[in-house]
Design an enzyme around this catalytic site. Structure first.
Site, PDB file in Angstrom:
ATOM      1  CG  ASP A  60      -1.757   1.184   1.388  1.00 43.29           C
ATOM      2  OD1 ASP A  60      -2.121   1.719   0.332  1.00 43.29           O
ATOM      3  OD2 ASP A  60      -2.070   1.598   2.504  1.00 43.29           O
ATOM      4  CB  THR A  93      -2.079   5.936  -1.538  1.00 38.20           C
ATOM      5  OG1 THR A  93      -2.125   4.518  -1.546  1.00 38.20           O
ATOM      6  CG2 THR A  93      -3.118   6.456  -0.599  1.00 38.20           C
ATOM      7  CB  THR A  94       0.282   3.212  -5.538  1.00 44.96           C
ATOM      8  OG1 THR A  94       0.028   2.490  -4.346  1.00 44.96           O
ATOM      9  CG2 THR A  94       1.640   2.840  -6.059  1.00 44.96           C
ATOM     10  CG  ASP A 390      -6.768   1.109   1.183  1.00 45.61           C
ATOM     11  OD1 ASP A 390      -6.820   2.042   1.993  1.00 45.61           O
ATOM     12  OD2 ASP A 390      -5.739   0.788   0.572  1.00 45.61           O
TER      13      ASP A 390
END
Length: 526
Positions: A60, A93-94, A390
């Site tokens: 993550d 987020t990545t 998530d």
């Protein structure tokens, strides 16, 4: 010639102008490269040791960057990005970091070699952002939130890139059930942070995880003789200690008569007894308090047929109030019949693993719930917890704005192709940085192909060709690295996530391009 006047401290490092901008861009690219391999279903895991010697195993983006210690100011601001993305929408987020790094990298040649002023570049980026959001809106389609299979398919797409993918069906059901339980039908508010509690219990299998329609506490009853199972309990929630109230400040009592000493002890007992009688007046079967319970109070409450829990956390007590319908009372003298909670069906203390857990559940309309996660080790449980958060964030976003964009890099490619067409209509030097955004958007499908071990150049040109022909839902199959239609492959993501990641990425690129002077004056210890 006059000697140079030095205003600033000479020990400070200072980089100005082009040098500062180049170093910022390099730092942003470095951060993006760290987590580039964490995108898509074939993502690699990162293993990080924190300073305390704890182990973090995750793919993550946010969890990785949170653990990495960074010195460069630009890299620090990049890490903040993933935090905003995580707090706002919970997923993506990545990709937001990879996008921001790529936009800066694509703008670098115009800034450095062609010498375009940063403000011109920023203006072009802002125009590109507005157009990109419009494109996302066009390729998105609405979803019916009441349709359970469609919702499960969507959550499955969100956690398909995570470690819990092996148990994805189970996780999707957990996330959907948890979010629908705490959803307030009247106001539409969904507060997963406050009302969904995740209890991680090592042991068992991941498939044993479940959602309890109520609250699970890591507590046992205070007295061994108290009943450990009560059906349709009458619950009283307190915020005060059930023990003798001592003076606020230090109190001294002088006793001249021996009988007075016994009287003082007697008064203490009477006070505790009076408190217990006030509680028992509303005939509860379960009493839960945030503070302590003295031995004497335990004795009286046991005789009155109550099961008692003590030192419960404030947050848990608030959840209990929602589940049972009780009111948290600050003084026992204020207790009324209407403060007693009767909405839940079962109070039960059971041994899970090697600890006692109290569950208060089976409520008709709980409004709060507990997700019980089981798994082999603590590290696995922590990672599953992160992934579940998530999944819940994605579910929550869809309920709040029920609109989906095609996943697998399809939305990014659609934006890229459309911006590339529009850039030709722009005049002057603005079209270069505008085109840079179009090129940068391709980095998401390209990274997906690379991570799946495909041939980026060949597959990207196929994808570009199909998008130019107007097939907006075509993206990359993250498992095989080939071009696939997302409608058949079934990977969709909430539109909010796509919009937020492009907004955040472009905003941060503008911010870093505006910087033309970096002074890092860390004072060293003398």
């Amino acid at each position: 010639m006059q000697a140079p006047v030095v205003v600033m401290n000479t020990q400070q490092e200072r980089s100005q102008g082009r040098e500062a901008q180049v170093s910022n861009i390099a730092a942003a690219k470095a951060v993006a490269d760290v987590i580039r391999t964490c995108l898509g279903p074939k993502a690699m895991l990162k293993m990080l040791l924190d300073p305390m010697g704890g182990l973090v195993l995750t793919n993550d983006g946010h969890a990785i960057l949170r653990e990495v210690d960074v010195a460069h100011p630009a890299a620090k601001s990049m890490i903040e990005l993933s935090r905003t993305q995580d707090e706002e929408v919970g997923d993506g987020t990545t990709s937001v970091i990879i996008l921001a790094g790529e936009i800066l990298a694509q703008c670098a040649p115009y800034l450095v070699e062609k010498g375009i002023h940063p403000v011109v570049i920023i203006r072009a980026l802002k125009t590109a952002l507005a157009d990109a959001l419009q494109v996302i809106d066009e390729v998105s389609r609405p979803i019916d939130t009441e349709n359970e299979p469609a919702m499960l398919q969507l959550i499955k797409a969100a956690i398909g890139t995570k470690y819990v993918n092996m148990w994805s069906q189970k996780m999707c059901q957990l996330a959907l059930k948890a979010v629908t339980t705490v959803r307030d039908p009247a106001s539409g508010e969904i507060d997963t942070k406050r009302y969904v509690r995740v209890e991680k219990i090592p042991g068992g299998e991941v498939t044993d995880s479940k959602v309890l329609r109520g609250v699970l506490l890591n507590k046992d009853v205070v007295h061994p003789k108290m009943t450990r199972r009560v059906e349709s309990p009458r619950v009283v929630l307190l915020d005060c200690p059930l023990e003798y109230k001592k003076g606020e400040s230090q109190t001294n009592i002088e006793i001249t008569n021996e009988a007075d000493w016994n009287r003082i002890l007697q008064i203490e007992e009477e006070q505790v007894k009076a408190m217990c009688e006030q509680i028992l007046a509303v005939s509860p079967t379960v009493v839960i308090t945030e503070k302590g319970v003295s031995d004497l109070a335990q004795h009286y409450l046991l005789r009155g047929g109550c099961s008692v829990l003590r030192r419960v956390k404030k947050s848990d007590n608030n959840r209990l109030a929602r589940v049972t319908g009780a009111t948290i009372v600050n003084r026992t003298s204020d207790l009324k019949e209407s403060d007693v909670g009767t909405k839940c069906g079962l109070f039960n203390v059971e041994l899970i693993g090697d600890e006692y857990f109290t569950s208060i559940g089976d409520a008709t309309d709980p409004g709060a719930c507990t997700v019980i996660l089981r798994g082999g080790s603590k590290d696995i449980l922590n990672e599953i917890d992160r992934n579940l958060q998530d999944a819940m964030a994605v579910t929550r976003n869809v309920f709040l704005s029920p609109s989906l964009s095609p996943g697998g890099g399809a939305t990014e490619m659609a934006v890229s192709v459309r911006l590339a067409e529009k850039s030709k209509q722009l005049e002057g030097i603005q079209q270069w940085p505008y085109q840079a955004v179009a090129d940068a958007m391709e980095c998401i499908p390209r990274t997906l192909i690379q991570n799946a071990g495909g041939d980026p150049i060949r597959v990207l040109s196929q994808l570009r060709a199909r998008h130019s022909a107007g097939e907006h839902t075509v993206g990359i199959n993250g498992d095989s690295g080939k071009v696939t239609d997302m409608v058949e492959y079934g990977i969709w993501e909430p539109e909010v996530i796509k919009q937020q990641s492009i907004k955040t990425a472009i905003e941060s690129a503008c911010l870093l391009l505006r910087v033309d002077d970096i002074v890092s004056g860390v004072r060293r210890q003398e």
